[in-house]
Design an enzyme around this catalytic site. Structure first.
Site, PDB file in Angstrom:
ATOM      1  N   SER A 196     -13.905  42.838 -33.895  1.00  9.93           N
ATOM      2  CA  SER A 196     -13.162  43.304 -35.069  1.00  9.93           C
ATOM      3  C   SER A 196     -12.150  44.337 -34.602  1.00  9.93           C
ATOM      4  CB  SER A 196     -14.113  43.950 -36.079  1.00  9.93           C
ATOM      5  OG  SER A 196     -13.403  44.646 -37.081  1.00  9.93           O
ATOM      6  N   TYR A 237     -20.958  50.083 -37.900  1.00  6.84           N
ATOM      7  CA  TYR A 237     -20.347  48.760 -37.759  1.00  6.84           C
ATOM      8  C   TYR A 237     -19.332  48.757 -36.620  1.00  6.84           C
ATOM      9  CZ  TYR A 237     -17.503  44.660 -38.807  1.00  6.84           C
ATOM     10  OH  TYR A 237     -16.798  43.484 -38.722  1.00  6.84           O
TER      11      TYR A 237
END
Length: 243
Positions: free
Chosen positions: A140, A153
Site C-alpha cells: 500500500s 496497518y
C-alpha cells in the site's frame, strides 16, 4: 505472455483480487482462487467459467499456513504447475492507537504479514523445482507514509514492502518478486473499521477519491506482460487525492 499461465490469487472474492482474477481470465490465464468467503468466491469462479475461462477455487484463510499449502497443491493437482502467486488478501481494521485494539493489531499482522510469508513458504519450493515463478504482493502507499488511525496497518504494509524487496534480491535471476502499492482503492475496506465516525469518514472519502480495483488489476497485467528477464520490483498507484 499471460495466456496459459497458472495464477493463484488470495483475497479473490472481492475488490482487487476479484478484478485481477476476471481480467487475467479474460486474457487466458488459468486461475486458482482463494478467499475466506466461499460463497462469494464461487460466484467469481462461475463468472469466469461462463466466460469460457479455466478456474478452480477453495476456501482460504491466509493466516493459516496449511491453507496456503492447500491452495498451491490445488494448482498442481489441476494444472500441473503454478506460475504466479498473487498474495493479495488483506485486513484493515484501523482506528486510533490509544484504543489499544490489540486483537485488531493481531489480525493485521496475521493476515497482512504472515499471510504473505505463508504464501512464500508454500510456493517457493515449487518455484525452485520448476526453475521459474513469480510472487506478487499487495502492499500500500501507506507503507511509505502513514497518517493518524493507520499506524499499525501502515507498519504491516511496510513489512510487506521490506520482505518483498529482500526476497527479490535473494531470488534474482530465477524467480521474480513484485510489489503493488495501491493508494486509496474502492474496496470493502471500511467494513473492517469499527469506529462509526471513522468508518463514515472513509466511506465519504472513498466516494470522492478512490481508484477502482480494475485500475490495480491493469497494473498486475502490466507486470505479467513483461518478458521473463524483466522483474518489475514495485508499482505505485496513487488515487486522485494523492496525485
Amino acid at each position: 505472455m499471460i495466456a496459459g499461465q497458472v495464477v493463484a490469487i488470495t483475497g479473490a472474492s472481492s475488490g482487487i483480487g476479484k478484478a485481477a482474477a476476471l481480467e487475467l481470465a479474460r486474457l487466458g490465464a488459468k486461475l486458482v482462487l482463494g478467499a475466506r468467503h466461499e460463497e462469494a468466491l464461487a460466484q467469481v469462479a462461475e463468472q469466469i467459467r461462463l466466460a469460457g475461462g479455466e478456474v478452480v477455487f477453495r476456501s482460504t484463510d491466509v493466516s493459516k499456513r496449511e491453507d496456503l499449502i492447500s491452495l498451491v497443491r490445488l494448482a498442481q493437482e489441476n494444472f500441473g504447475r503454478l506460475d504466479v502467486l498473487f498474495s493479495n488478501a488483506g485486513a484493515m481494521p484501523i482506528g486510533p492507537f490509544d484504543e489499544l485494539a490489540v486483537e485488531d493489531w493481531e489480525t493485521m499482522v496475521d493476515v497482512n504479514i504472515k499471510g504473505v510469508l505463508y504464501g512464500v513458504a508454500a510456493a517457493l519450493p515449487l518455484f525452485r523445482e520448476q526453475g521459474s515463478g513469480h510472487f506478487i504482493h499487495t502492499a500500500s502507499t501507506a507503507a511509505r507514509k502513514t497518517v493518524p488511525n493507520q499506524v499499525v496497518y501502515s507498519a504491516t504494509k511496510a513489512a510487506v514492502l521490506a520482505l518483498s524487496d529482500g526476497l527479490r534480491q535473494e531470488l534474482a535471476g530465477q524467480i521474480r518478486v513484485s510489489t503493488i502499492l495501491p493508494g486509496f482503492t474502492d474496496t470493502a475496506f471500511s467494513e473492517h473499521v469499527k469506529n462509526p465516525e471513522l468508518r463514515a469518514q472513509m466511506q465519504k472519502a472513498g466516494e470522492k477519491f478512490a481508484m477502482s480495483p480494475e485500475a490495480v488489476a491493469k497494473a498486475i497485467v502490466y507486470i505479467l506482460q513483461q518478458p521473463e528477464e524483466v522483474n518489475i520490483g514495485e508499482v505505485t498507484l496513487r488515487s486522485k487525492a494523492q496525485a
